[in-house]
Enzyme design. Sequence first.
Site, PDB file in Angstrom:
ATOM      1  N   GLU A 103       0.820  -1.204   0.000  1.00 53.63           N
ATOM      2  CA  GLU A 103       0.000   0.000   0.000  1.00 53.63           C
ATOM      3  C   GLU A 103       0.859   1.262   0.000  1.00 53.63           C
ATOM      4  O   GLU A 103       0.556   2.243  -0.689  1.00 53.63           O
ATOM      5  CB  GLU A 103      -0.945   0.002   1.209  1.00 53.63           C
ATOM      6  CG  GLU A 103      -1.959  -1.114   1.227  1.00 53.63           C
ATOM      7  CD  GLU A 103      -3.063  -0.929   0.191  1.00 53.63           C
ATOM      8  OE1 GLU A 103      -3.076   0.096  -0.507  1.00 53.63           O
ATOM      9  OE2 GLU A 103      -3.928  -1.821   0.091  1.00 53.63           O
ATOM     10  N   ASP A 134      -4.593 -10.479  -8.297  1.00 53.19           N
ATOM     11  CA  ASP A 134      -4.980  -9.701  -9.471  1.00 53.19           C
ATOM     12  C   ASP A 134      -3.852  -8.911 -10.129  1.00 53.19           C
ATOM     13  O   ASP A 134      -3.555  -9.073 -11.317  1.00 53.19           O
ATOM     14  CB  ASP A 134      -6.143  -8.770  -9.126  1.00 53.19           C
ATOM     15  CG  ASP A 134      -5.888  -7.934  -7.862  1.00 53.19           C
ATOM     16  OD1 ASP A 134      -4.902  -8.191  -7.151  1.00 53.19           O
ATOM     17  OD2 ASP A 134      -6.702  -7.037  -7.586  1.00 53.19           O
TER      18      ASP A 134
END
Length: 515
Positions: free
Chosen positions: A158, A291
Amino acid sequence: MLSPSRKDFISLSLTEQGGGNYTNAKQWRRQSCWRKWKQLSRLQRCTVLVFIVLLLICGIAAYPSITGNQTDEPVYGSQSLPAYVLISYLCFVGMTKLEAVREAFRHAWKGYKEFAWGHDELKPVSKSYGEWFGLGLLKTLVAAELSFNKNVDVNLFESTIRILGGLLSTYHLTGDSLFLDKAKDIGIRLMPAFNTPSKIPYSDVNIGKGTAHPPRWTSDSTVAEVTSIQLEFRELSRLTQDPRYQIAVNEIMKHIHKLDGKQDGLVPMFINTNNGQFTHLGVFTLGARADSYYEYLLKQWIQGGKKEVELLEDYLQALEGVKKHLVKQSSPLGLKFVGELSHGHFSPKMDHLVCFLPGTLALGAHHGLPAEHMELAKQVMESCYQMYAQMETGLSPEIVHFNMHSGSTQDVDVKPADRHNLLRPETVESLFYLYQFTKDKKYQKWGWEIFQSFNKHTRVPTGGYTSINNMESFFLGETLKYFYLLFSEDSDAISLDKYVFNTEAHPLPIWSQAE
Protein backbone atom coordinates in the site's frame (compact mmCIF):
# COMPACT_ATOMS: atom_id res chain seq x y z
CA MET A 1 -20.72 47.63 -24.93
CA LEU A 2 -23.62 49.14 -26.96
CA SER A 3 -23.71 52.87 -27.62
CA PRO A 4 -26.79 54.89 -26.47
CA SER A 5 -28.01 55.27 -30.06
CA ARG A 6 -27.76 51.53 -30.61
CA LYS A 7 -29.71 50.88 -27.42
CA ASP A 8 -32.38 53.41 -28.50
CA PHE A 9 -32.73 51.66 -31.85
CA ILE A 10 -33.25 48.30 -30.19
CA SER A 11 -35.78 49.76 -27.80
CA LEU A 12 -37.83 51.32 -30.59
CA SER A 13 -37.81 48.16 -32.67
CA LEU A 14 -39.36 46.24 -29.78
CA THR A 15 -41.99 48.75 -28.72
CA GLU A 16 -43.05 50.42 -31.94
CA GLN A 17 -43.37 47.47 -34.31
CA GLY A 18 -46.86 46.24 -35.20
CA GLY A 19 -48.50 43.03 -34.07
CA GLY A 20 -46.94 41.14 -36.97
CA ASN A 21 -43.57 41.08 -35.18
CA TYR A 22 -44.92 40.16 -31.75
CA THR A 23 -43.64 36.60 -32.14
CA ASN A 24 -40.15 37.88 -32.97
CA ALA A 25 -40.23 40.06 -29.87
CA LYS A 26 -41.13 37.09 -27.67
CA GLN A 27 -38.33 35.03 -29.26
CA TRP A 28 -35.84 37.83 -28.60
CA ARG A 29 -36.91 37.96 -24.95
CA ARG A 30 -36.51 34.19 -24.62
CA GLN A 31 -33.03 34.33 -26.11
CA SER A 32 -32.13 37.24 -23.84
CA CYS A 33 -33.27 35.28 -20.75
CA TRP A 34 -31.28 32.25 -21.87
CA ARG A 35 -28.16 34.39 -22.30
CA LYS A 36 -28.63 35.82 -18.82
CA TRP A 37 -29.11 32.30 -17.40
CA LYS A 38 -25.89 31.09 -19.06
CA GLN A 39 -24.03 34.09 -17.61
CA LEU A 40 -24.88 32.99 -14.06
CA SER A 41 -22.23 31.06 -12.17
CA ARG A 42 -22.75 27.39 -11.41
CA LEU A 43 -23.45 28.27 -7.78
CA GLN A 44 -26.04 30.89 -8.77
CA ARG A 45 -27.80 28.47 -11.12
CA CYS A 46 -27.84 25.76 -8.44
CA THR A 47 -29.29 28.25 -5.94
CA VAL A 48 -32.13 29.10 -8.31
CA LEU A 49 -32.77 25.40 -8.97
CA VAL A 50 -32.76 24.63 -5.25
CA PHE A 51 -35.35 27.36 -4.71
CA ILE A 52 -37.54 25.88 -7.45
CA VAL A 53 -37.20 22.40 -5.98
CA LEU A 54 -38.15 23.65 -2.52
CA LEU A 55 -41.29 25.21 -3.97
CA LEU A 56 -42.02 21.92 -5.73
CA ILE A 57 -41.48 19.97 -2.52
CA CYS A 58 -43.80 22.26 -0.61
CA GLY A 59 -46.48 21.79 -3.25
CA ILE A 60 -46.11 18.00 -3.29
CA ALA A 61 -45.99 17.83 0.52
CA ALA A 62 -49.29 19.70 0.67
CA TYR A 63 -50.90 17.42 -1.92
CA PRO A 64 -51.42 14.34 0.31
CA SER A 65 -53.36 16.40 2.85
CA ILE A 66 -55.73 17.43 0.07
CA THR A 67 -56.22 13.94 -1.35
CA GLY A 68 -56.02 12.07 1.95
CA ASN A 69 -53.01 10.04 0.72
CA GLN A 70 -50.39 10.31 3.46
CA THR A 71 -46.72 9.73 2.62
CA ASP A 72 -43.53 10.07 4.64
CA GLU A 73 -41.64 11.97 1.94
CA PRO A 74 -42.30 13.38 -1.54
CA VAL A 75 -42.37 10.93 -4.41
CA TYR A 76 -40.63 11.70 -7.69
CA GLY A 77 -41.65 9.43 -10.52
CA SER A 78 -41.80 5.86 -9.27
CA GLN A 79 -39.17 6.18 -6.52
CA SER A 80 -38.93 7.96 -3.19
CA LEU A 81 -35.85 10.14 -3.29
CA PRO A 82 -34.40 12.45 -0.65
CA ALA A 83 -34.78 16.07 -1.66
CA TYR A 84 -31.01 16.65 -1.67
CA VAL A 85 -30.58 13.91 -4.29
CA LEU A 86 -33.00 15.59 -6.65
CA ILE A 87 -31.35 18.94 -6.00
CA SER A 88 -27.93 17.49 -6.83
CA TYR A 89 -29.37 16.10 -10.07
CA LEU A 90 -30.72 19.50 -11.02
CA CYS A 91 -27.34 21.06 -10.33
CA PHE A 92 -25.93 18.74 -13.00
CA VAL A 93 -28.40 20.09 -15.59
CA GLY A 94 -26.49 21.71 -18.42
CA MET A 95 -23.15 20.33 -17.26
CA THR A 96 -20.90 18.42 -19.58
CA LYS A 97 -19.78 15.03 -18.30
CA LEU A 98 -16.36 16.47 -17.48
CA GLU A 99 -17.93 19.31 -15.50
CA ALA A 100 -20.05 16.79 -13.61
CA VAL A 101 -16.96 14.80 -12.65
CA ARG A 102 -15.20 17.98 -11.55
CA GLU A 103 -18.22 18.86 -9.42
CA ALA A 104 -18.21 15.39 -7.88
CA PHE A 105 -14.52 15.72 -7.05
CA ARG A 106 -15.10 19.12 -5.45
CA HIS A 107 -17.96 17.66 -3.43
CA ALA A 108 -15.80 14.77 -2.24
CA TRP A 109 -12.93 17.15 -1.51
CA LYS A 110 -15.28 19.45 0.45
CA GLY A 111 -16.10 16.63 2.83
CA TYR A 112 -12.45 15.64 3.16
CA LYS A 113 -11.31 19.21 3.78
CA GLU A 114 -14.02 19.95 6.33
CA PHE A 115 -14.02 16.71 8.31
CA ALA A 116 -10.73 14.86 7.62
CA TRP A 117 -8.12 17.43 6.65
CA GLY A 118 -4.60 16.01 6.86
CA HIS A 119 -5.87 12.51 7.65
CA ASP A 120 -6.18 9.39 5.54
CA GLU A 121 -9.82 8.50 5.32
CA LEU A 122 -13.05 10.48 5.35
CA LYS A 123 -16.08 9.13 7.22
CA PRO A 124 -18.71 11.30 5.52
CA VAL A 125 -21.78 10.00 7.35
CA SER A 126 -20.35 10.51 10.85
CA LYS A 127 -18.40 13.59 9.66
CA SER A 128 -15.14 12.28 11.06
CA TYR A 129 -11.96 10.59 9.82
CA GLY A 130 -9.95 7.41 10.00
CA GLU A 131 -6.17 7.18 10.20
CA TRP A 132 -3.89 4.79 8.38
CA PHE A 133 -0.59 6.64 8.00
CA GLY A 134 -1.12 10.39 8.30
CA LEU A 135 -0.18 11.33 4.75
CA GLY A 136 -0.93 14.92 3.74
CA LEU A 137 -2.34 15.32 0.25
CA LEU A 138 -1.27 18.82 -0.76
CA LYS A 139 2.14 20.18 -1.65
CA THR A 140 2.08 22.55 1.32
CA LEU A 141 1.42 19.63 3.62
CA VAL A 142 4.06 17.50 1.91
CA ALA A 143 6.65 20.25 2.26
CA ALA A 144 5.85 21.30 5.81
CA GLU A 145 4.35 18.29 7.55
CA LEU A 146 5.03 15.04 5.68
CA SER A 147 7.65 13.20 7.65
CA PHE A 148 8.41 9.51 7.36
CA ASN A 149 10.46 9.49 10.57
CA LYS A 150 7.69 7.79 12.53
CA ASN A 151 7.63 4.72 14.71
CA VAL A 152 4.80 3.13 12.76
CA ASP A 153 4.25 -0.10 10.83
CA VAL A 154 3.03 0.38 7.28
CA ASN A 155 2.09 -2.09 4.57
CA LEU A 156 4.83 -2.35 1.94
CA PHE A 157 2.42 -2.77 -0.97
CA GLU A 158 0.00 0.00 0.00
CA SER A 159 2.81 2.41 0.82
CA THR A 160 4.52 1.70 -2.48
CA ILE A 161 1.55 2.07 -4.82
CA ARG A 162 0.00 5.01 -2.98
CA ILE A 163 2.82 7.03 -1.44
CA LEU A 164 5.92 6.18 -3.47
CA GLY A 165 3.96 5.93 -6.71
CA GLY A 166 2.09 9.15 -5.99
CA LEU A 167 5.27 11.10 -5.21
CA LEU A 168 7.08 9.82 -8.30
CA SER A 169 4.12 10.59 -10.53
CA THR A 170 3.72 14.08 -9.08
CA TYR A 171 7.42 14.72 -9.62
CA HIS A 172 7.10 13.82 -13.31
CA LEU A 173 3.97 15.91 -13.81
CA THR A 174 5.27 18.99 -11.96
CA GLY A 175 9.07 18.79 -12.23
CA ASP A 176 9.28 19.81 -8.56
CA SER A 177 12.25 18.06 -6.91
CA LEU A 178 10.48 18.23 -3.53
CA PHE A 179 8.43 15.19 -4.52
CA LEU A 180 11.47 13.25 -5.72
CA ASP A 181 13.26 13.95 -2.44
CA LYS A 182 10.27 12.64 -0.50
CA ALA A 183 10.14 9.60 -2.81
CA LYS A 184 13.79 8.83 -2.05
CA ASP A 185 13.10 9.13 1.68
CA ILE A 186 10.18 6.71 1.72
CA GLY A 187 11.93 4.36 -0.72
CA ILE A 188 14.96 3.97 1.56
CA ARG A 189 12.71 3.44 4.57
CA LEU A 190 10.78 0.64 2.84
CA MET A 191 13.89 -1.34 1.88
CA PRO A 192 14.17 -3.35 5.15
CA ALA A 193 11.10 -5.29 3.98
CA PHE A 194 13.35 -7.08 1.47
CA ASN A 195 15.72 -8.44 4.14
CA THR A 196 14.23 -11.93 4.21
CA PRO A 197 15.81 -15.39 3.76
CA SER A 198 14.05 -15.81 0.39
CA LYS A 199 14.21 -12.18 -0.82
CA ILE A 200 10.41 -12.27 -0.97
CA PRO A 201 9.58 -9.14 1.06
CA TYR A 202 7.72 -9.00 4.34
CA SER A 203 4.31 -7.36 4.22
CA ASP A 204 4.94 -4.85 7.02
CA VAL A 205 7.80 -2.46 7.69
CA ASN A 206 8.43 0.03 10.48
CA ILE A 207 9.65 3.09 8.60
CA GLY A 208 11.01 4.74 11.73
CA LYS A 209 12.90 1.81 13.24
CA GLY A 210 13.98 0.22 9.96
CA THR A 211 12.57 -3.19 10.87
CA ALA A 212 10.16 -5.45 9.00
CA HIS A 213 8.04 -8.52 9.68
CA PRO A 214 5.27 -10.65 8.19
CA PRO A 215 1.68 -10.36 9.47
CA ARG A 216 1.27 -11.47 13.09
CA TRP A 217 -0.80 -14.49 12.09
CA THR A 218 1.27 -15.95 9.21
CA SER A 219 4.69 -15.99 7.53
CA ASP A 220 3.04 -15.62 4.11
CA SER A 221 2.75 -12.60 1.88
CA THR A 222 0.15 -12.34 -0.88
CA VAL A 223 1.46 -12.82 -4.40
CA ALA A 224 -0.28 -9.68 -5.67
CA GLU A 225 1.41 -7.52 -3.02
CA VAL A 226 4.99 -8.70 -3.62
CA THR A 227 4.64 -8.53 -7.41
CA SER A 228 2.88 -5.16 -7.63
CA ILE A 229 5.62 -2.87 -6.32
CA GLN A 230 7.98 -3.20 -9.28
CA LEU A 231 6.96 -0.23 -11.42
CA GLU A 232 7.58 2.18 -8.56
CA PHE A 233 10.91 0.84 -7.27
CA ARG A 234 12.26 0.43 -10.81
CA GLU A 235 11.43 4.03 -11.57
CA LEU A 236 13.03 5.18 -8.32
CA SER A 237 16.27 3.47 -9.37
CA ARG A 238 16.15 5.08 -12.79
CA LEU A 239 15.69 8.56 -11.33
CA THR A 240 18.26 8.22 -8.54
CA GLN A 241 20.77 6.08 -10.45
CA ASP A 242 20.76 3.82 -7.39
CA PRO A 243 20.28 0.24 -8.64
CA ARG A 244 19.40 -1.40 -5.32
CA TYR A 245 15.68 -0.67 -5.59
CA GLN A 246 15.34 -2.24 -9.02
CA ILE A 247 17.55 -5.19 -8.10
CA ALA A 248 15.34 -5.97 -5.10
CA VAL A 249 12.08 -6.05 -7.03
CA ASN A 250 13.53 -7.72 -10.13
CA GLU A 251 14.73 -10.60 -7.93
CA ILE A 252 11.12 -11.27 -6.97
CA MET A 253 9.98 -11.56 -10.58
CA LYS A 254 12.91 -13.80 -11.52
CA HIS A 255 12.18 -16.05 -8.57
CA ILE A 256 8.48 -16.40 -9.40
CA HIS A 257 9.27 -16.95 -13.09
CA LYS A 258 11.00 -20.24 -12.29
CA LEU A 259 8.88 -21.25 -9.25
CA ASP A 260 6.87 -24.49 -9.20
CA GLY A 261 3.19 -24.46 -8.24
CA LYS A 262 1.80 -22.52 -11.19
CA GLN A 263 -0.85 -23.96 -13.50
CA ASP A 264 -0.54 -22.87 -17.14
CA GLY A 265 0.88 -19.54 -15.97
CA LEU A 266 -1.67 -18.98 -13.21
CA VAL A 267 -0.19 -18.36 -9.77
CA PRO A 268 -1.45 -19.27 -6.26
CA MET A 269 -2.46 -16.44 -3.96
CA PHE A 270 0.21 -16.75 -1.23
CA ILE A 271 3.98 -17.10 -1.00
CA ASN A 272 6.10 -17.86 2.07
CA THR A 273 8.72 -15.25 2.97
CA ASN A 274 11.00 -17.76 4.66
CA ASN A 275 11.36 -20.44 1.98
CA GLY A 276 10.09 -18.52 -1.04
CA GLN A 277 7.58 -21.22 -2.00
CA PHE A 278 3.95 -20.81 -3.00
CA THR A 279 1.44 -21.86 -0.35
CA HIS A 280 -2.28 -22.69 -0.49
CA LEU A 281 -1.58 -24.53 -3.72
CA GLY A 282 -4.29 -25.34 -6.23
CA VAL A 283 -6.39 -22.18 -5.80
CA PHE A 284 -6.28 -19.73 -8.72
CA THR A 285 -8.07 -16.42 -9.13
CA LEU A 286 -7.70 -13.07 -10.87
CA GLY A 287 -9.40 -11.46 -7.89
CA ALA A 288 -8.08 -10.42 -4.50
CA ARG A 289 -4.50 -11.44 -3.58
CA ALA A 290 -3.45 -12.31 -7.14
CA ASP A 291 -4.98 -9.70 -9.47
CA SER A 292 -2.24 -7.14 -10.00
CA TYR A 293 0.47 -9.80 -10.53
CA TYR A 294 -0.92 -10.19 -14.04
CA GLU A 295 -1.36 -6.45 -14.52
CA TYR A 296 2.25 -5.72 -13.56
CA LEU A 297 3.71 -8.41 -15.80
CA LEU A 298 2.45 -6.48 -18.81
CA LYS A 299 3.11 -3.02 -17.42
CA GLN A 300 6.73 -3.76 -16.46
CA TRP A 301 7.31 -5.03 -19.99
CA ILE A 302 5.84 -1.80 -21.37
CA GLN A 303 7.67 0.40 -18.84
CA GLY A 304 11.03 -1.09 -19.76
CA GLY A 305 10.64 -0.50 -23.47
CA LYS A 306 9.39 -4.04 -24.30
CA LYS A 307 12.82 -5.56 -23.79
CA GLU A 308 12.32 -7.94 -20.85
CA VAL A 309 11.25 -11.14 -22.57
CA GLU A 310 10.61 -13.19 -19.41
CA LEU A 311 7.90 -10.78 -18.29
CA LEU A 312 6.13 -11.00 -21.63
CA GLU A 313 6.40 -14.80 -21.66
CA ASP A 314 4.86 -15.06 -18.20
CA TYR A 315 2.05 -12.67 -19.18
CA LEU A 316 1.18 -14.52 -22.39
CA GLN A 317 1.31 -17.90 -20.68
CA ALA A 318 -0.95 -16.64 -17.90
CA LEU A 319 -3.53 -15.41 -20.40
CA GLU A 320 -3.59 -18.84 -22.00
CA GLY A 321 -4.24 -20.26 -18.53
CA VAL A 322 -7.04 -17.75 -17.98
CA LYS A 323 -8.72 -18.69 -21.25
CA LYS A 324 -8.28 -22.42 -20.60
CA HIS A 325 -9.40 -22.60 -16.97
CA LEU A 326 -11.23 -19.45 -15.90
CA VAL A 327 -13.24 -17.97 -18.80
CA LYS A 328 -16.81 -19.28 -19.05
CA GLN A 329 -20.19 -18.09 -20.36
CA SER A 330 -23.26 -17.13 -18.37
CA SER A 331 -26.96 -17.72 -19.01
CA PRO A 332 -29.14 -16.31 -20.50
CA LEU A 333 -27.06 -13.60 -22.21
CA GLY A 334 -23.93 -15.69 -22.78
CA LEU A 335 -21.63 -13.21 -21.05
CA LYS A 336 -17.93 -14.08 -20.95
CA PHE A 337 -16.76 -13.87 -17.35
CA VAL A 338 -13.68 -14.89 -15.34
CA GLY A 339 -14.27 -17.34 -12.49
CA GLU A 340 -11.99 -19.16 -10.06
CA LEU A 341 -10.38 -22.60 -9.89
CA SER A 342 -9.99 -24.53 -6.62
CA HIS A 343 -8.26 -27.90 -6.77
CA GLY A 344 -9.69 -28.61 -10.21
CA HIS A 345 -13.20 -27.40 -9.41
CA PHE A 346 -14.50 -24.31 -11.21
CA SER A 347 -16.47 -21.63 -9.34
CA PRO A 348 -18.43 -18.93 -11.22
CA LYS A 349 -17.41 -16.39 -8.55
CA MET A 350 -16.01 -13.12 -9.91
CA ASP A 351 -14.67 -10.27 -7.76
CA HIS A 352 -15.22 -6.71 -8.93
CA LEU A 353 -11.42 -6.48 -8.74
CA VAL A 354 -11.23 -8.78 -11.80
CA CYS A 355 -12.63 -5.94 -13.90
CA PHE A 356 -9.08 -4.63 -14.23
CA LEU A 357 -8.62 -7.33 -16.86
CA PRO A 358 -10.42 -5.77 -19.87
CA GLY A 359 -8.24 -2.67 -19.58
CA THR A 360 -5.07 -4.71 -19.23
CA LEU A 361 -5.96 -6.86 -22.24
CA ALA A 362 -6.75 -3.78 -24.32
CA LEU A 363 -3.49 -2.12 -23.27
CA GLY A 364 -1.52 -5.18 -24.36
CA ALA A 365 -3.30 -5.29 -27.74
CA HIS A 366 -2.52 -1.59 -28.21
CA HIS A 367 1.16 -2.35 -27.64
CA GLY A 368 1.28 -5.04 -30.30
CA LEU A 369 -0.02 -8.20 -28.65
CA PRO A 370 -2.54 -10.41 -30.52
CA ALA A 371 -5.83 -8.88 -31.67
CA GLU A 372 -7.73 -11.67 -29.93
CA HIS A 373 -6.75 -10.03 -26.64
CA MET A 374 -8.81 -6.99 -27.63
CA GLU A 375 -11.77 -9.21 -28.50
CA LEU A 376 -11.65 -10.88 -25.08
CA ALA A 377 -11.29 -7.44 -23.50
CA LYS A 378 -14.55 -6.31 -25.11
CA GLN A 379 -16.36 -9.47 -24.01
CA VAL A 380 -15.28 -9.27 -20.37
CA MET A 381 -15.96 -5.52 -20.39
CA GLU A 382 -19.58 -6.29 -21.26
CA SER A 383 -19.78 -8.63 -18.25
CA CYS A 384 -18.32 -6.01 -15.91
CA TYR A 385 -20.88 -3.51 -17.14
CA GLN A 386 -23.69 -6.00 -16.57
CA MET A 387 -22.48 -6.41 -12.97
CA TYR A 388 -23.72 -2.82 -12.59
CA ALA A 389 -26.64 -2.78 -15.01
CA GLN A 390 -28.38 -5.86 -13.58
CA MET A 391 -28.45 -4.41 -10.05
CA GLU A 392 -31.41 -2.34 -8.87
CA THR A 393 -29.09 0.44 -7.74
CA GLY A 394 -26.99 0.37 -10.91
CA LEU A 395 -23.93 -0.33 -8.73
CA SER A 396 -21.88 -3.51 -8.80
CA PRO A 397 -21.55 -5.62 -5.67
CA GLU A 398 -18.09 -6.51 -4.40
CA ILE A 399 -18.52 -10.13 -5.57
CA VAL A 400 -20.97 -11.76 -7.99
CA HIS A 401 -21.70 -15.31 -9.05
CA PHE A 402 -22.62 -15.82 -12.70
CA ASN A 403 -25.41 -18.23 -13.52
CA MET A 404 -24.38 -21.00 -15.92
CA HIS A 405 -27.54 -23.12 -15.88
CA SER A 406 -29.80 -23.05 -18.92
CA GLY A 407 -33.12 -21.46 -18.08
CA SER A 408 -31.63 -18.82 -15.77
CA THR A 409 -33.53 -15.56 -15.91
CA GLN A 410 -30.64 -13.34 -14.79
CA ASP A 411 -26.93 -13.72 -15.46
CA VAL A 412 -25.76 -12.28 -12.14
CA ASP A 413 -26.52 -13.64 -8.68
CA VAL A 414 -25.37 -11.93 -5.48
CA LYS A 415 -25.04 -13.40 -1.99
CA PRO A 416 -26.23 -11.25 0.95
CA ALA A 417 -22.72 -10.77 2.38
CA ASP A 418 -21.49 -9.36 -0.94
CA ARG A 419 -24.23 -6.77 -1.45
CA HIS A 420 -22.06 -3.71 -0.99
CA ASN A 421 -20.11 -1.39 -3.24
CA LEU A 422 -16.77 0.10 -2.21
CA LEU A 423 -16.55 2.81 -4.92
CA ARG A 424 -13.87 0.74 -6.64
CA PRO A 425 -12.21 1.98 -9.86
CA GLU A 426 -11.56 -1.20 -11.87
CA THR A 427 -14.58 -1.09 -14.18
CA VAL A 428 -14.19 2.63 -14.88
CA GLU A 429 -10.47 2.10 -15.46
CA SER A 430 -11.18 -0.56 -18.08
CA LEU A 431 -13.87 1.59 -19.72
CA PHE A 432 -11.23 4.31 -20.08
CA TYR A 433 -8.81 1.96 -21.85
CA LEU A 434 -11.49 0.48 -24.11
CA TYR A 435 -12.71 3.92 -25.14
CA GLN A 436 -9.19 5.20 -25.75
CA PHE A 437 -8.37 2.34 -28.10
CA THR A 438 -11.73 1.82 -29.86
CA LYS A 439 -13.43 5.25 -29.64
CA ASP A 440 -16.71 3.36 -29.26
CA LYS A 441 -19.10 5.77 -27.53
CA LYS A 442 -20.91 2.97 -25.71
CA TYR A 443 -18.05 2.84 -23.20
CA GLN A 444 -18.61 6.48 -22.34
CA LYS A 445 -22.35 5.80 -22.14
CA TRP A 446 -21.80 2.92 -19.72
CA GLY A 447 -19.44 5.04 -17.66
CA TRP A 448 -21.98 7.85 -17.46
CA GLU A 449 -24.64 5.44 -16.21
CA ILE A 450 -22.29 4.22 -13.48
CA PHE A 451 -21.30 7.77 -12.54
CA GLN A 452 -24.95 8.76 -12.17
CA SER A 453 -25.58 5.73 -9.95
CA PHE A 454 -22.69 6.77 -7.69
CA ASN A 455 -24.25 10.21 -7.38
CA LYS A 456 -27.71 8.83 -6.73
CA HIS A 457 -26.85 6.25 -4.09
CA THR A 458 -23.51 7.12 -2.46
CA ARG A 459 -23.33 10.91 -2.38
CA VAL A 460 -23.48 12.39 1.13
CA PRO A 461 -25.02 15.90 1.17
CA THR A 462 -22.51 17.41 3.61
CA GLY A 463 -19.59 16.36 1.41
CA GLY A 464 -18.07 13.12 0.23
CA TYR A 465 -19.26 9.75 -1.05
CA THR A 466 -19.74 6.67 1.08
CA SER A 467 -19.39 2.94 0.57
CA ILE A 468 -20.42 0.54 3.33
CA ASN A 469 -18.91 2.93 5.86
CA ASN A 470 -16.09 5.24 4.75
CA MET A 471 -14.88 7.02 1.61
CA GLU A 472 -11.67 5.32 0.53
CA SER A 473 -8.95 7.56 -0.86
CA PHE A 474 -8.94 5.57 -4.11
CA PHE A 475 -12.35 7.05 -4.97
CA LEU A 476 -10.63 10.42 -5.43
CA GLY A 477 -7.27 9.12 -6.62
CA GLU A 478 -8.55 6.46 -9.03
CA THR A 479 -12.29 6.20 -9.63
CA LEU A 480 -12.97 9.88 -10.31
CA LYS A 481 -9.66 10.22 -12.18
CA TYR A 482 -10.63 7.44 -14.57
CA PHE A 483 -14.11 8.93 -14.98
CA TYR A 484 -12.48 12.22 -15.97
CA LEU A 485 -10.11 10.55 -18.43
CA LEU A 486 -12.96 8.47 -19.86
CA PHE A 487 -15.03 11.55 -20.69
CA SER A 488 -12.07 13.64 -21.86
CA GLU A 489 -11.62 13.89 -25.62
CA ASP A 490 -8.04 15.05 -25.14
CA SER A 491 -6.29 11.76 -25.83
CA ASP A 492 -2.91 13.35 -25.09
CA ALA A 493 -3.87 14.45 -21.57
CA ILE A 494 -1.99 11.39 -20.34
CA SER A 495 -0.72 9.57 -23.42
CA LEU A 496 -0.76 5.80 -23.13
CA ASP A 497 2.20 5.75 -25.50
CA LYS A 498 4.27 7.80 -23.06
CA TYR A 499 3.01 6.73 -19.64
CA VAL A 500 1.93 3.55 -17.90
CA PHE A 501 -0.42 3.77 -14.92
CA ASN A 502 0.48 1.94 -11.76
CA THR A 503 -2.25 0.00 -9.99
CA GLU A 504 -3.19 3.12 -8.01
CA ALA A 505 -3.71 5.21 -11.21
CA HIS A 506 -0.42 7.14 -10.91
CA PRO A 507 1.16 7.65 -14.36
CA LEU A 508 4.86 6.78 -14.67
CA PRO A 509 6.90 7.33 -17.85
CA ILE A 510 7.69 4.57 -20.31
CA TRP A 511 11.47 4.47 -20.29
CA SER A 512 12.00 4.46 -24.03
CA GLN A 513 10.07 7.73 -24.15
CA ALA A 514 11.54 9.30 -21.00
CA GLU A 515 13.91 12.22 -21.25
